[in-house]
Write an enzyme that holds these catalytic residues in place. Structure first.
Site, PDB file in Angstrom:
ATOM      1  CG  ASN A   9     -45.374 -19.134 109.990  1.00 30.58           C
ATOM      2  OD1 ASN A   9     -44.839 -19.410 108.843  1.00 30.58           O
ATOM      3  ND2 ASN A   9     -46.452 -18.653 109.904  1.00 30.58           N
ATOM      4  CD  GLU A  63     -48.466 -14.368  99.513  1.00 31.03           C
ATOM      5  OE1 GLU A  63     -49.255 -13.772 100.573  1.00 31.03           O
ATOM      6  OE2 GLU A  63     -49.100 -14.535  98.483  1.00 31.03           O
ATOM      7  CB  CYS A 103     -48.754 -14.370 108.088  1.00 25.96           C
ATOM      8  SG  CYS A 103     -49.496 -15.633 106.905  1.00 25.96           S
ATOM      9  CD  GLU A 136     -48.053 -17.669  97.340  1.00 22.46           C
ATOM     10  OE1 GLU A 136     -48.324 -18.069  98.284  1.00 22.46           O
ATOM     11  OE2 GLU A 136     -46.792 -17.835  97.223  1.00 22.46           O
TER      12      GLU A 136
HETATM   13  P1  NAD Z   1     -37.826 -14.496 107.670  1.00 20.30           P
HETATM   14  O1  NAD Z   1     -38.160 -13.300 106.696  1.00 20.30           O
HETATM   15  O2  NAD Z   1     -36.688 -14.176 108.820  1.00 20.30           O
HETATM   16  O3  NAD Z   1     -37.147 -15.900 106.828  1.00 20.30           O
HETATM   17  C1  NAD Z   1     -38.037 -16.569 105.934  1.00 20.30           C
HETATM   18  C2  NAD Z   1     -37.124 -17.251 105.005  1.00 20.30           C
HETATM   19  O4  NAD Z   1     -36.171 -16.498 104.186  1.00 20.30           O
HETATM   20  C3  NAD Z   1     -36.419 -17.933 105.787  1.00 20.30           C
HETATM   21  O5  NAD Z   1     -36.168 -19.297 105.098  1.00 20.30           O
HETATM   22  C4  NAD Z   1     -35.011 -17.542 105.742  1.00 20.30           C
HETATM   23  O6  NAD Z   1     -34.029 -18.182 106.017  1.00 20.30           O
HETATM   24  C5  NAD Z   1     -35.002 -16.822 104.496  1.00 20.30           C
HETATM   25  N1  NAD Z   1     -34.187 -15.282 104.409  1.00 20.30           N
HETATM   26  C6  NAD Z   1     -33.851 -14.601 105.395  1.00 20.30           C
HETATM   27  N2  NAD Z   1     -33.036 -13.796 104.936  1.00 20.30           N
HETATM   28  C7  NAD Z   1     -32.720 -14.007 103.586  1.00 20.30           C
HETATM   29  C8  NAD Z   1     -32.111 -13.404 102.631  1.00 20.30           C
HETATM   30  N3  NAD Z   1     -31.410 -11.980 102.809  1.00 20.30           N
HETATM   31  N4  NAD Z   1     -32.103 -13.743 101.307  1.00 20.30           N
HETATM   32  C9  NAD Z   1     -32.830 -14.800 101.000  1.00 20.30           C
HETATM   33  N5  NAD Z   1     -33.591 -15.561 101.807  1.00 20.30           N
HETATM   34  C10 NAD Z   1     -33.421 -14.986 103.464  1.00 20.30           C
HETATM   35  O7  NAD Z   1     -39.148 -14.749 108.248  1.00 20.30           O
HETATM   36  P2  NAD Z   1     -39.496 -15.789 109.411  1.00 20.30           P
HETATM   37  O8  NAD Z   1     -38.997 -15.412 110.721  1.00 20.30           O
HETATM   38  O9  NAD Z   1     -38.912 -17.342 108.983  1.00 20.30           O
HETATM   39  O10 NAD Z   1     -40.904 -16.036 109.126  1.00 20.30           O
HETATM   40  C11 NAD Z   1     -41.950 -15.185 109.883  1.00 20.30           C
HETATM   41  C12 NAD Z   1     -42.576 -13.909 109.037  1.00 20.30           C
HETATM   42  O11 NAD Z   1     -43.109 -14.518 108.125  1.00 20.30           O
HETATM   43  C13 NAD Z   1     -43.635 -13.187 109.542  1.00 20.30           C
HETATM   44  O12 NAD Z   1     -43.105 -11.863 109.296  1.00 20.30           O
HETATM   45  C14 NAD Z   1     -44.909 -13.814 109.110  1.00 20.30           C
HETATM   46  O13 NAD Z   1     -45.822 -12.800 109.213  1.00 20.30           O
HETATM   47  C15 NAD Z   1     -44.502 -13.967 107.680  1.00 20.30           C
HETATM   48  N6  NAD Z   1     -45.322 -15.135 107.123  1.00 20.30           N
HETATM   49  C16 NAD Z   1     -46.150 -14.607 106.213  1.00 20.30           C
HETATM   50  C17 NAD Z   1     -47.128 -15.306 105.449  1.00 20.30           C
HETATM   51  C18 NAD Z   1     -48.002 -15.031 104.479  1.00 20.30           C
HETATM   52  O14 NAD Z   1     -48.515 -15.866 103.695  1.00 20.30           O
HETATM   53  N7  NAD Z   1     -48.151 -13.706 104.044  1.00 20.30           N
HETATM   54  C19 NAD Z   1     -47.152 -16.795 105.864  1.00 20.30           C
HETATM   55  C20 NAD Z   1     -46.496 -17.178 106.998  1.00 20.30           C
HETATM   56  C21 NAD Z   1     -45.414 -16.154 107.318  1.00 20.30           C
END
Ligand code: NAD
Length: 488
Positions: free
Chosen positions: A156, A254, A288, A469
Site C-alpha cells: 500500500n 505492524e 492501515c 516502531e
Molecule cells: P500481506 O500480509 O498479504 O503481505 C505483506 C507482505 O508479506 C508481502 O511482502 C507478502 O509477499 C509477504 N508475505 C505474504 N505471505 C507471507 C509468508 N507466508 N511469509 C512471509 N512473508 C509473506 O499484506 P498486504 O496485502 O501486502 O498489505 C495489506 C495489509 O497490511 C493490511 O492488512 C494493512 O492494514 C496492513 N498494513 C499495516 C500497516 C501498519 O503499519 N500497521 C501499514 C500498512 C499496511
C-alpha cells in the site's frame, strides 16, 4: 495482445551490491490499465540463501562503523532519492495505482525523510547506568547491532514502509535482506541503483523480490536471520509467528486495523468532515490507519451524514497520473472484487449505501476502462456485528452510525479484534482525554489525523500488532542489549 505494448520492465534481485537475474518471474500489473507492464523475480530459497550470505559477510565491517559514518551514508542516500523524487513518484503511482499527487507529496518525501530521520536519531541515543554505592559497583547497558535483519513490507505504501524498516536497521549497524510486496517492487529496485553512489557497502542492503509464500517464507525460516520486521496483514503475521517459532526469532509486527472515528456533537464539523473524508478515502482507503467506522453523536448525525456524503461525491476517481484526480486504482482485480463484495454483503444485511459502489455511475477515461477503480462508498444503517463493521476492508468504503453516550461509544469502538488507530472529534478537552485514555488503540488522534512525530511509538494493540516502531522503539528492536556490572 501484448504486441502493441512497449517492452516490459524486468527487475532483478540486488545481492552483494550486484543486480542478478532470476530463473523465473512473476507478472506485475499496472492497476490503472489492467496491463502487465513489469516482471518481478520469483525468488525462493536459493536467492534468499545468497542474499543472507552476502548480508552476513558485510556485517563485521558495517557494524563496526561509527554511528556518524553510517549517518552520513544515510543522509547521502536521502539526497539521492530526493534528487530523483519525480521519477520515484511516477513509478510508485504506476506500480501501485495511487495518485501521482499522493506519491509526490506523501510516499516519496516520507521515504526520503525516513533516512534523514534515522541518520539523525542514531546520533543521540544514550544507554542506562545505575550505581550501587554501598557495595561499590555500577551497572550499565550496552547496545549492539543484532546481525542480518529480515524486512518484509506490503503493497500500500511501498517505498515509504520499506525505508521505514531499512533506515533504522542499517543505522543501528545491522545488514538487511528486504522483500517488498511482489505487487509493488519497482521503487525498491530503483533505490538499489542508488546504494553504491550513496556509499552503502556491498552486502549491507540486499533486496530479494518474490512472493510471500516462496521468498518471504524462505527469509522467515532462515536460521541466520535472527529478527524479522513485518508490515502486512494479521493472517500473514500469524503464519510468520508459527514459522519463526522454532528459531525463537525477534518479531516486530505492524498489522491491520478497523479504525473508529468518534464525532461528538460539539465537534468542529468544518475541520472534522474534510479530515474524516481524507482518513476514509486517502490512497483509495488502502492505508492501515484509514477510518472505516464513523460513530456520530445523535444530535448532529443527520447533518454530518448529509454533508459527508455530499463531499464524498465530489472526490474524483480516474487516471492516477492526472493531478486533479483524488482516487486512483485499487491494487489488483482480486482486491477490488473483495472490497466490492463487502458492499454487497452490507446491502444483503439491510444496510443502506448512500453513495458510491452500485449507487452512482463511475465514468472512466478511455485508457482506464480495464483499471481497478471504485467510487468512495458510504454505508449506513449497518449493525456493529456486520462484517463491514468488524473486518478490515482496505478500500474506499466507510460506515457511518449514530451513538448516544460517551460510555456507549467507547465500548462500541473497542468491540473489534483490532486496535491500531482512532480519531476523536470534540472541543471538550476533558472528554478528549477521558476517551483517548480508554480507547484500545496504539494511536489516538484528536481533532486531526495522520500527524506524526517519528520520535514517538507507532504500532497497534490486539490483532493490530506486536511491538512499536519509532526513534527509541526501532533502536531497541534493531539492537541487542547487554547489562554489564563493574565492581571496584
Ligand atoms: P500481506 O500480509 O498479504 O503481505 C505483506 C507482505 O508479506 C508481502 O511482502 C507478502 O509477499 C509477504 N508475505 C505474504 N505471505 C507471507 C509468508 N507466508 N511469509 C512471509 N512473508 C509473506 O499484506 P498486504 O496485502 O501486502 O498489505 C495489506 C495489509 O497490511 C493490511 O492488512 C494493512 O492494514 C496492513 N498494513 C499495516 C500497516 C501498519 O503499519 N500497521 C501499514 C500498512 C499496511
Amino acid at each position: 495482445t501484448m504486441a502493441h505494448s512497449k517492452a516490459l520492465l524486468v527487475l532483478e534481485n540486488f545481492i552483494a551490491g550486484k543486480f542478478v537475474p532470476c530463473s523465473s518471474y512473476i507478472d506485475s500489473y499496472n492497476p490503472s490499465t489492467g496491463d502487465v507492464y513489469c516482471r518481478v523475480p520469483d525468488s525462493g530459497k536459493e536467492e534468499v540463501e545468497a542474499a543472507v550470505k552476502a548480508a552476513k559477510a558485510a556485517f563485521p565491517i558495517w557494524s563496526s562503523k561509527s554511528p556518524l559514518e553510517r549517518s552520513q551514508i544515510l543522509n547521502k542516500l536521502a539526497d539521492l532519492i530526493e534528487h530523483d523524487l519525480e521519477a520515484f513518484a511516477q513509478a510508485e503511482s504506476k506500480d501501485q495505482g495511487k495518485t501521482i499527487t499522493f506519491a509526490r507529496t506523501i510516499d516519496i518525501p516520507r521515504a526520503v525523510y525516513n533516512f534523514r530521520f534515522f541518520a539523525s536519531s542514531i546520533l543521540h541515543h544514550t544507554t542506562e547506568c545505575t550505581e550501587m554505592a554501598t557495595v561499590g559497583c555500577m551497572h550499565y547497558t550496552s547496545r549492539t547491532p543484532v546481525g542480518v535483519a529480515g524486512l518484509i513490507s506490503p503493497w500500500n505504501l511501498p517505498l515509504y514502509l520499506l525505508t521505514w524498516k531499512i533506515a533504522p536497521a542499517i543505522a543501528c549497524g545491522n545488514t538487511v535482506v528486504a522483500k517488498p510486496s511482489e505487487m509493488t517492487s519497482v521503487t525498491a529496485w530503483m533505490m538499489c541503483k542508488l546504494l553504491e553512489k550513496a556509499g552503502v557497502p556491498h552486502g549491507v542492503v540486499n533486496v530479494v523480490f518474490g512472493t510471500g509464500a516462496k521468498a518471504g517464507e524462505a527469509l522467515v525460516c532462515h536460521p541466520d536471520v535472527p529478527l524479522i520486521s513485518f508490515t502486512g496483514s494479521t493472517l500473514t503475521a500469524q503464519r510468520i509467528t508459527e514459522k519463526s517459532a522454532p528459531h525463537c526469532k525477534r518479531l516486530s509486527l505492524e498489522l491491520g486495523g478497523k479504525n473508529p472515528a468518534i464525532v461528538f456533537d460539539d465537534a468542529d464539523l468544518s475541520q472534522c468532515i474534510p479530515t474524516t473524508l481524507r482518513s476514509s478515502f486517502a490512497n483509495q482507503g488502502e492505508i492501515c490507519l484509514c477510518t472505516s467506522r464513523i460513530f456520530v453523536q445523535r444530535g448532529i448525525y443527520s447533518e454530518f451524514l448529509k454533508r459527508f456524503v455530499a463531499e464524498a461525491k465530489k472526490w474524483k476517481v480516474g487516471n492516477p497520473s492526472d493531478p486533479t484526480v483524488d482516487v486512483g486504482a485499487l491494487i489488483s482485480k482480486e482486491h477490488l472484487e473483495k472490497v466490492r463484495s463487502y458492499v454487497k454483503k452490507a446491502q444483503a444485511e439491510g444496510a443502506r449505501v448512500l453513495c458510491g459502489e452500485g449507487v452512482d455511475s463511475l465514468v472512466l477515461p478511455d485508457g482506464n476502462q480495464k483499471g481497478y477503480f471504485m467510487l468512495p462508498t458510504v454505508i449506513t444503517e449497518v449493525k456493529d456485528e456486520s462484517c463491514c463493521m468488524q473486518e478490515e476492508i482496505f478500500g474506499p468504503v466507510t460506515c457511518v452510525v449514530a451513538f448516544d453516550t460517551e460510555e456507549e461509544v467507547i465500548e462500541r469502538a473497542n468491540s473489534v479484534k483490532y486496535g491500531l488507530a482512532a480519531t476523536v472529534w470534540s472541543s471538550n478537552v476533558g472528554r478528549v482525554h477521558r476517551v483517548a485514555q480508554r480507547l484500545q488503540s496504539g494511536l489516538v488522534w484528536t481533532n486531526c489525523w495522520l500527524l506524526r512525530d517519528l520520535n514517538l511509538p507507532f504500532g497497534g494493540m490486539k490483532a493490530s500488532g506486536i511491538g512499536r516502531e519509532g526513534a527509541k522503539d526501532s533502536y531497541e528492536f534493531f539492537t541487542e542489549v547487554k547489562t554489564i556490572t563493574i565492581k571496584h
